[in-house]
Design a protein around this motif. Structure first.
Motif, short mmCIF file in Angstrom:
data_model
loop_
_atom_site.label_atom_id
_atom_site.label_comp_id
_atom_site.label_asym_id
_atom_site.label_seq_id
_atom_site.Cartn_x
_atom_site.Cartn_y
_atom_site.Cartn_z
N VAL A 110 -14.83 -9.36 9.48
CA VAL A 110 -15.44 -10.63 9.87
C VAL A 110 -14.97 -11.72 8.89
O VAL A 110 -15.07 -11.54 7.67
N ASP A 111 -14.47 -12.82 9.44
CA ASP A 111 -13.99 -13.93 8.63
C ASP A 111 -15.08 -14.43 7.68
O ASP A 111 -16.19 -14.72 8.13
N GLY A 112 -14.79 -14.53 6.39
CA GLY A 112 -15.77 -15.10 5.46
C GLY A 112 -16.71 -14.10 4.83
O GLY A 112 -17.53 -14.45 3.99
N ILE A 113 -16.62 -12.81 5.22
CA ILE A 113 -17.40 -11.76 4.56
C ILE A 113 -16.43 -10.84 3.81
O ILE A 113 -15.43 -10.39 4.39
N PHE A 114 -16.72 -10.62 2.53
CA PHE A 114 -15.82 -9.83 1.68
C PHE A 114 -16.57 -8.64 1.08
O PHE A 114 -17.80 -8.60 1.09
N TYR A 115 -15.80 -7.68 0.57
CA TYR A 115 -16.39 -6.49 -0.06
C TYR A 115 -15.91 -6.36 -1.50
O TYR A 115 -14.78 -6.72 -1.83
N ALA A 116 -16.77 -5.78 -2.35
CA ALA A 116 -16.34 -5.43 -3.71
C ALA A 116 -17.07 -4.16 -4.14
O ALA A 116 -18.27 -4.02 -3.92
N GLY A 117 -16.32 -3.23 -4.73
CA GLY A 117 -16.92 -2.03 -5.33
C GLY A 117 -17.13 -0.89 -4.36
O GLY A 117 -16.42 -0.74 -3.37
N THR A 118 -18.17 -0.08 -4.65
CA THR A 118 -18.36 1.18 -3.95
C THR A 118 -18.96 1.03 -2.56
O THR A 118 -19.27 2.03 -1.92
N ILE A 119 -19.11 -0.18 -2.07
CA ILE A 119 -19.56 -0.37 -0.70
C ILE A 119 -18.53 0.18 0.28
O ILE A 119 -18.87 0.59 1.40
N THR A 120 -17.25 0.24 -0.12
CA THR A 120 -16.22 0.71 0.80
C THR A 120 -15.79 2.16 0.54
O THR A 120 -15.17 2.76 1.41
N ALA A 121 -16.09 2.71 -0.63
CA ALA A 121 -15.72 4.10 -0.95
C ALA A 121 -16.17 4.42 -2.36
O ALA A 121 -16.38 3.52 -3.16
N ALA B 119 -10.88 -9.11 -7.56
CA ALA B 119 -10.03 -9.27 -6.38
C ALA B 119 -10.78 -9.97 -5.26
O ALA B 119 -10.23 -10.86 -4.58
N ALA B 120 -12.07 -9.60 -5.08
CA ALA B 120 -12.85 -10.23 -4.00
C ALA B 120 -13.03 -11.72 -4.28
O ALA B 120 -12.92 -12.55 -3.38
N ALA B 121 -13.28 -12.08 -5.55
CA ALA B 121 -13.46 -13.50 -5.90
C ALA B 121 -12.20 -14.29 -5.55
O ALA B 121 -12.25 -15.36 -4.95
N ARG B 122 -11.04 -13.73 -5.88
CA ARG B 122 -9.77 -14.40 -5.56
C ARG B 122 -9.63 -14.58 -4.05
O ARG B 122 -9.22 -15.63 -3.57
N ALA B 123 -9.96 -13.52 -3.31
CA ALA B 123 -9.82 -13.58 -1.85
C ALA B 123 -10.76 -14.62 -1.26
O ALA B 123 -10.40 -15.36 -0.34
N SER C 53 -6.04 -0.64 3.72
CA SER C 53 -6.19 0.05 2.43
C SER C 53 -5.22 -0.42 1.36
O SER C 53 -5.19 0.13 0.27
N PHE C 54 -4.37 -1.40 1.69
CA PHE C 54 -3.36 -1.79 0.71
C PHE C 54 -3.48 -3.25 0.30
O PHE C 54 -3.69 -3.55 -0.87
N ILE C 55 -3.37 -4.15 1.27
CA ILE C 55 -3.37 -5.56 0.88
C ILE C 55 -4.62 -6.28 1.36
O ILE C 55 -4.77 -7.47 1.11
N GLY C 56 -5.52 -5.56 2.01
CA GLY C 56 -6.74 -6.23 2.49
C GLY C 56 -7.97 -5.43 2.14
O GLY C 56 -8.94 -5.38 2.90
N ASN C 57 -7.98 -4.79 0.96
CA ASN C 57 -9.08 -3.86 0.69
C ASN C 57 -10.37 -4.50 0.19
O ASN C 57 -11.34 -3.81 -0.07
N VAL C 58 -10.40 -5.83 0.04
CA VAL C 58 -11.68 -6.48 -0.27
C VAL C 58 -12.07 -7.44 0.85
O VAL C 58 -13.00 -8.23 0.72
#
Ligand SMILES: Cc1cc2nc3c(=O)[nH]c(=O)nc-3n(C[C@H](O)[C@H](O)[C@H](O)COP(=O)(O)OP(=O)(O)OC[C@H]3O[C@@H](n4cnc5c(N)ncnc54)[C@H](O)[C@@H]3O)c2cc1C
Ligand code: SF4
Ligand code: SF4
Ligand code: SF4
Lengths: 336, 109
Positions: free
Chosen positions: A300-311, A324-328, A291-296
């Motif tokens: 699974v390696d290579g799959i990222f999240y952005a927006g309300t998919i997580t909350a 943030a997800a683009a940077r990651a 919830s702090f430094i890995g929230n996007v």
């Protein structure tokens, strides 16, 4: 050139795509509707500044024009997702170097809370429908005429074990206060009552808007949850609640009842969990790495999240997560 | 008459349709800041009168806003106008002014 697929073209997905394009990557957006924009397409003005939602969306669309390396596939739903492929419901499989899931949330179906009479009585509407009425500049009662007394009910389909939604949807309190102000602007002589359990004004300017609703617009706030709605002989709605601050039952008839429906997790998250090895939270929203430094980042390696998919999140937070997800993604691609 | 042991209770429900909200609207119009109350209870916690009697300033003014005036004037008479509540109210409400206003408006109730 590396190719990233962004699934979901809401504000989070759009921002993520434009940021990836800016960094010189090729991007495909998969969107199941005919248009980009997600839920925000249906909103009229955004809290707390009353900025027209259209203004935000056209700025977002403009950002996507930054390069020619963008493909947009609308009317097309993603099913299974891996880091290097996305399967569409047509069976077609698209290849890529990384994926970002930005499929957002689903609006709670108010009919499930049968005691509030949505779909049974006229003039019980959802907050999403009220946004639509504002957009069409046509707020009226089912059989014409303007409302003189309106109730707005918080936490419909949120914080409620009875409908398996324990979480707080975060944005509905602010939406309820915003809509109360907009209704008072339209119908200054009407009385507006917000029935709340807790008022959650988490963002800058939100508490100030709440106070303005109270003192400048004379919106009445009653702490207590409406227990039931029934029709009266003159086709109004009678509502019952406890006024918990006085410890007494309270009833009144209203012309219109607005249900602040919550944000629930997408059905599709079950597929993500069962078939793509992604972790979900008990609420059904996807589980970021932390919830702090890995929230996007997903598990699974290579799959990222952005927006309300997580909350549940507001527009600004969803857009920030797009960046943030683009940077990651870029950081991860550079390592692989 | 035979006494069967039954009695009728006065309904406890606040019925907004039946209550005459004229006085309550007047009070809010004169001091709109009253609507900013967030029900925190700081006023009652610090209230000298409230620590010695049943008086609950927060509850009484909330009932008045709902159109429940019965007994409100008598309740407000318990206030000693010491002003401690105003010092603590997080919404900056002129609570003592509210006491005076309610007494003025509901004196004949
Ligand atoms: C009534 C209401 C009013 C609101 N008002 C405000 C406000 O005034 N201000 C504010 O800041 N926030 C507001 N919000 C919150 C705001 O709507 C969200 O923050 C925002 O929509 C989140 O964007 P998103 O991109 O994460 O998700 P979404 O908007 O849900 O976008 C997700 C996109 O993904 C697509 N999609 C889903 N599944 C798939 C799939 N399998 N394949 C392909 N595409 C898919 C969807 O069609 C959609 O276009 C409000 C919310 C509600 C419920
Ligand atoms: S934001 Fe407010 S209305 Fe929405 S679920 Fe949370 S407490 Fe309830
Ligand atoms: S002014 Fe009245 S209500 Fe306020 S603390 Fe003093 S006695 Fe209590
Ligand atoms: S201290 Fe102020 S905000 Fe708190 S209950 Fe009393 S009047 Fe309301």
């Amino acid at each position: 050139m590396k190719h990233v697929i962004v699934i979901g073209g809401g504000v989070a997905g759009m921002q993520c795509a434009s940021e990836l394009l800016r960094q010189g990557l090729a991007v495909t957006i998969i969107e199941k509707e005919q248009d980009l924009g997600g839920k925000v397409r249906n909103w009229h003005k955004l809290f707390p500044t009353f900025t027209p939602a259209d203004e935000v969306l056209s700025a977002m669309r403009h950002r996507l024009k930054i390069s020619n390396n963008l493909k947009i596939r609308t009317g097309c739903q993603a099913t299974t997702i891996t880091a290097n492929s996305v399967t569409l419901c047509s069976g077609e499989e698209l290849k890529c170097d990384a994926t970002v899931i930005a499929t957002g949330f689903t609006l709670f179906d108010a009919q499930i809370k049968e005691e509030y009479g949505y779909g049974i009585y006229d003039n019980v509407i959802t907050s999403a429908e009220l946004e639509q009425m504002f957009n069409e500049n046509n707020v009226h009662l089912a059989h014409g005429g303007t409302p003189k007394r309106i109730a707005i009910l918080h936490c419909v389909g949120s914080r409620d074990e009875k409908v398996c939604q324990r979480h707080c949807s975060k944005v509905c309190c602010v939406t309820g206060v915003k809509q109360a102000i907009e209704l008072k602007k339209l119908f200054p002589a009407a009385d507006v009552f917000n029935f709340y359990m807790d008022i959650r004004m988490f963002g800058p300017g939100y508490e100030e808007m709440y106070r303005e609703a109270q003192t400048a617009y004379n919106v009445h706030f009653v702490r207590g949850r409406i227990s039931e709605v029934s029709p009266t002989f003159n086709s109004q709605l009678q509502i019952k609640a406890e006024d918990t601050l006085t410890g007494r039952p309270l009833k009144m008839s209203v012309d219109m009842l607005v249900l602040l429906i919550g944000m629930k997790s997408n059905e599709h998250n079950i597929t993500l969990r069962n078939e793509c090895n992604l972790l979900a939270q008990p609420s059904g929203f996807m589980q970021p790495q932390d919830s702090f430094i890995g929230n996007v980042t997903s598990n699974v390696d290579g799959i990222f999240y952005a927006g309300t998919i997580t909350a549940p999140k507001n527009v600004g937070e969803s857009i920030n997560e797009g960046t943030a997800a683009a940077r990651a993604v870029i950081e991860w691609l550079n390592k692989h | 008459m035979i006494n069967f042991g039954f009695s009728i209770n006065r309904p406890r429900t606040i019925d907004i349709d039946r209550n005459n909200l004229r006085k309550s609207n007047e009070i809010i119009r004169e001091m709109p800041e009253l609507q900013a109350c967030i029900g925190c209870g700081s006023c009652t916690a610090t209230c000298t009168a409230g620590n010695l009697t049943e008086f609950n300033f927060r509850k009484v003014h909330t009932l008045v806003r709902r159109g429940e005036y019965q007994g409100a004037y008598e309740e407000m008479n318990k206030c000693m106008l010491c002003g401690k509540c105003r010092l603590v109210c997080p919404r900056g409400i002129n609570t003592r002014g509210i006491v005076m206003l309610i007494k003025r408006k509901l004196g004949d109730f």
